[in-house]
Design an enzyme around this catalytic site. Structure first.
Site, PDB file in Angstrom:
ATOM      1  N   MET A  19       2.320  30.186  55.650  1.00  0.00           N
ATOM      2  CA  MET A  19       3.561  30.287  56.427  1.00  0.00           C
ATOM      3  C   MET A  19       3.960  31.740  56.692  1.00  0.00           C
ATOM      4  O   MET A  19       3.635  32.634  55.910  1.00  0.00           O
ATOM      5  CB  MET A  19       4.690  29.538  55.735  1.00  0.00           C
ATOM      6  CG  MET A  19       4.733  28.074  56.123  1.00  0.00           C
ATOM      7  SD  MET A  19       6.224  27.269  55.523  1.00  0.00           S
ATOM      8  CE  MET A  19       6.191  25.776  56.507  1.00  0.00           C
ATOM      9  N   GLY A  20       4.703  31.923  57.738  1.00  0.00           N
ATOM     10  CA  GLY A  20       5.165  33.254  58.131  1.00  0.00           C
ATOM     11  C   GLY A  20       4.853  33.477  59.596  1.00  0.00           C
ATOM     12  O   GLY A  20       3.756  33.905  59.932  1.00  0.00           O
ATOM     13  N   ARG A  56     -13.747  25.316  58.545  1.00  0.00           N
ATOM     14  CA  ARG A  56     -12.724  24.313  58.246  1.00  0.00           C
ATOM     15  C   ARG A  56     -11.363  25.004  58.102  1.00  0.00           C
ATOM     16  O   ARG A  56     -11.280  26.128  57.607  1.00  0.00           O
ATOM     17  CB  ARG A  56     -13.034  23.604  56.931  1.00  0.00           C
ATOM     18  CG  ARG A  56     -14.283  22.735  57.004  1.00  0.00           C
ATOM     19  CD  ARG A  56     -13.991  21.447  57.776  1.00  0.00           C
ATOM     20  NE  ARG A  56     -15.066  20.495  57.647  1.00  0.00           N
ATOM     21  CZ  ARG A  56     -16.116  20.416  58.448  1.00  0.00           C
ATOM     22  NH1 ARG A  56     -16.252  21.266  59.454  1.00  0.00           N
ATOM     23  NH2 ARG A  56     -17.050  19.504  58.250  1.00  0.00           N
ATOM     24  N   ASP A  87       9.602  33.797  53.137  1.00  0.00           N
ATOM     25  CA  ASP A  87       8.940  34.834  53.944  1.00  0.00           C
ATOM     26  C   ASP A  87       9.177  36.251  53.413  1.00  0.00           C
ATOM     27  O   ASP A  87       8.457  37.171  53.794  1.00  0.00           O
ATOM     28  CB  ASP A  87       9.442  34.776  55.396  1.00  0.00           C
ATOM     29  CG  ASP A  87       9.054  33.484  56.089  1.00  0.00           C
ATOM     30  OD1 ASP A  87       8.108  32.820  55.615  1.00  0.00           O
ATOM     31  OD2 ASP A  87       9.699  33.133  57.096  1.00  0.00           O
ATOM     32  N   ARG A 128      19.015  23.977  60.300  1.00  0.00           N
ATOM     33  CA  ARG A 128      19.009  25.208  61.100  1.00  0.00           C
ATOM     34  C   ARG A 128      20.099  25.088  62.165  1.00  0.00           C
ATOM     35  O   ARG A 128      20.129  24.124  62.927  1.00  0.00           O
ATOM     36  CB  ARG A 128      17.653  25.400  61.769  1.00  0.00           C
ATOM     37  CG  ARG A 128      16.509  25.663  60.778  1.00  0.00           C
ATOM     38  CD  ARG A 128      15.285  26.174  61.519  1.00  0.00           C
ATOM     39  NE  ARG A 128      14.110  26.212  60.659  1.00  0.00           N
ATOM     40  CZ  ARG A 128      13.800  27.241  59.855  1.00  0.00           C
ATOM     41  NH1 ARG A 128      14.602  28.295  59.811  1.00  0.00           N
ATOM     42  NH2 ARG A 128      12.712  27.217  59.118  1.00  0.00           N
TER      43      ARG A 128
HETATM   44  O1  F6P Z   1      11.573  30.588  57.356  1.00  0.00           O
HETATM   45  C1  F6P Z   1      10.813  29.930  56.423  1.00  0.00           C
HETATM   46  C2  F6P Z   1       9.698  29.151  57.070  1.00  0.00           C
HETATM   47  O2  F6P Z   1       9.126  28.313  56.096  1.00  0.00           O
HETATM   48  C3  F6P Z   1       8.605  29.987  57.738  1.00  0.00           C
HETATM   49  O3  F6P Z   1       7.678  30.529  56.849  1.00  0.00           O
HETATM   50  C4  F6P Z   1       8.005  28.981  58.673  1.00  0.00           C
HETATM   51  O4  F6P Z   1       7.358  29.647  59.729  1.00  0.00           O
HETATM   52  C5  F6P Z   1       9.203  28.197  59.129  1.00  0.00           C
HETATM   53  O5  F6P Z   1      10.181  28.334  58.116  1.00  0.00           O
HETATM   54  C6  F6P Z   1       8.961  26.739  59.354  1.00  0.00           C
HETATM   55  O6  F6P Z   1      10.118  26.183  59.868  1.00  0.00           O
HETATM   56  P1  F6P Z   1      10.457  24.628  59.934  1.00  0.00           P
HETATM   57  O7  F6P Z   1      10.728  24.165  58.540  1.00  0.00           O
HETATM   58  O8  F6P Z   1      11.643  24.556  60.785  1.00  0.00           O
HETATM   59  O9  F6P Z   1       9.239  23.948  60.485  1.00  0.00           O
END
Ligand code: F6P
Length: 357
Positions: free
Chosen positions: A178-179, A275, A136, A74
Site C-alpha cells: 500500500m501507498g 506472479r 503510509d 472518508r
Molecule cells: O491511506 C491509507 C491507505 O491504506 C493507503 O495506503 C491506500 O492507498 C489507501 O488507504 C486505500 O484506501 P481505501 O481503503 O479507501 O481503499
C-alpha cells in the site's frame, strides 16, 4: 468537567483504539471529570450529530484491538464546503453540533485529508487536538504515525511468505504494497523482507533497468527475484505526463494496478513466469504491533495532557525521538514524501537493491 468529542476519520489502521484509550485514561487518571462524545464514522458523525456517549469502561480492553470502536469513513476535504445532497452546510453543521453539546475540544484521529478538515475547524474557532494515524507514514510534521510499524510487519510477513514459494519455483514475484503517494511502507517492508527490487512513487522506474537487475541476479545464479512495488509506483515515461494525462491513462488501462503492468512487461521482455501478490487491506488490519501500542498510548496520553492544560490547535507528533505538539496549520495540506537522496535509499543500493532508476 471536560466535555470531549472524539472521532476517527479516513482509512483505518492499527492502534486507533490504543490512542483513544491513551487520551481517556490519562484524563481520568488525573482526577478530572469527563464526558466523552464518540462521533460515529468519522466527520459524518459530527456533521449529522450521530454520536454515542462513552465512559472510561468503553476504553478498557481495547489496547490490542485493531480497527476503531467509533467506525471511520472518508469525508473528502475537497467537497467539505459543498452542501450535502439535502443542501446542508456541512461545516456549519459540525460547528452547530460542537456548540450544542458544549464541547471543550474535539479529538480527531486521522491522516492527511482528516488534518485539512481539522485545521479548517480550528480556523472556524473550534478547539481541536489531533493524533497522527496512517499506515503510509506520510503525515507532515511527525517522523512517525501509528499504524505504520504494524503495517510494515504485515507487509514484511507477506514478502517472507512469498520468498519460500518463489525459491521453490524459481519464479519472479511481485508483492504490491500500500501507498499511492509515498513509499515508506514499501521501502521498509521491502528491505525487511529482503526484496531484490523496490519500486516507489518517489523514484520513477525504467522497466529496462528492472529487467537488467533480474538478469544480473540470474547471471549470479539466483533462480528467483522478489520485487516490492508500491501501489503508486510510476515509470519514468508516466512520470513525465501531467496529472490529468496520467489519470486518463490509468482509466484506460486494462491492468488492475501498476504491479500487473510491470509483471506483464517483465514477462514479455524475459519470457519468464511472473506472479503478483496483493496483501491489500490486510496491511491495515489486525492487532497493533507492540511498537504501535506503546507509541499510540504515549501520543494519547500527551493529548490528554494538552486537554487538561486547555492547550489546543495542535497535532501531537513525534520528532527527533520526542513527542511534540505541532501547530495544525503547519501540518494541513502538506505531504511527507520520501527523499530519493535519503541515506536509507543509498544504503539499500549498497545492499544491492535496485530501484529501477
Ligand atoms: O491511506 C491509507 C491507505 O491504506 C493507503 O495506503 C491506500 O492507498 C489507501 O488507504 C486505500 O484506501 P481505501 O481503503 O479507501 O481503499
Amino acid at each position: 468537567m471536560k466535555r470531549i468529542g472524539m472521532l476517527t476519520s479516513g482509512g483505518d489502521c492499527q492502534a486507533l483504539n490504543a490512542a483513544m484509550r491513551g487520551v481517556v485514561k490519562s484524563i481520568i487518571n488525573s482526577g478530572q471529570e469527563v464526558e466523552i462524545y464518540g462521533f460515529l464514522n468519522g466527520y459524518k458523525g459530527l456533521i449529522y450529530g450521530d454520536f454515542k456517549m462513552l465512559t472510561g469502561s468503553d476504553f478498557s480492553g481495547i489496547l490490542t484491538v485493531g480497527g476503531t470502536i467509533l467506525g471511520s469513513s472518508r469525508t473528502p476535504f475537497k467537497t467539505i464546503k459543498d452542501p450535502d445532497e439535502n443542501g446542508l452546510d456541512k461545516v456549519e453543521a459540525m460547528k452547530q453540533n460542537y456548540y450544542k453539546l458544549k464541547l471543550d475540544v474535539l479529538v480527531i484521529l486521522g491522516g492527511n485529508g482528516t488534518h485539512k478538515t481539522a485545521n479548517l475547524l480550528r480556523q472556524e474557532g473550534l478547539n481541536v487536538i489531533t493524533l497522527p494515524k496512517t499506515i503510509d507514514n506520510d503525515l507532515y510534521g511527525t517522523d512517525m504515525t501509528f499504524g505504520f510499524q504494524s503495517a510494515v510487519d504485515i507487509a514484511t510477513n507477506a514478502i517472507d511468505c512469498i520468498h519460500t514459494t518463489a525459491a521453490s519455483h524459481g519464479r519472479i514475484f511481485i508483492v504490491e504494497i500500500m501507498g499511492h503517494k509515498v513509499g515508506y511502507l514499501t521501502l521498509n517492508a521491502g528491505m525487511a523482507g529482503g526484496a531484490d527490487i523496490i519500486l516507489l512513487p518517489e523514484i520513477p522506474y525504467d522497466i529496462k533497468k528492472v529487467v537488467d537487475a533480474i538478469k544480473k541476479r540470474e547471471e549470479r545464479g539466483s533462480k528467483f527475484t522478489i520485487i516490492a512495488v508500491a501501489e503508486g509506483a510510476i515509470s519514468k515515461e508516466d512520470a513525465k505526463l501531467s496529472k490529468k494525462e496520467y489519470q486518463k491513462k490509468l482509466e484506460k488501462s486494462t491492468y488492475p494496478s501498476v504491479s500487473y503492468e510491470v509483471a506483464d512487461q517483465i514477462h514479455k521482455m524475459t519470457g519468464q513466469e511472473v506472479r503478483v501478490t496483493v496483501p491489500g487491506h490486510t496491511q491495515r488490519g489486525g492487532s497493533p504491533c507492540p511498537y504501535d501500542r506503546v507509541f499510540a498510548s504515549r501520543l494519547g496520553a500527551e493529548a490528554g495532557k494538552l486537554i487538561l492544560e486547555d492547550d489546543y490547535g495542535f497535532m501531537v507528533g513525534y520528532r527527533n525521538r520526542e513527542i511534540v505538539k505541532v501547530p495544525l496549520e503547519d501540518v494541513a495540506g502538506k505531504l511527507k514524501m520520501l527523499d530519493p537522496d535519503a541515506t536509507i535509499i543509498q544504503e539499500a543500493k549498497m545492499l544491492g537493491i535496485s530501484f529501477g532508476d
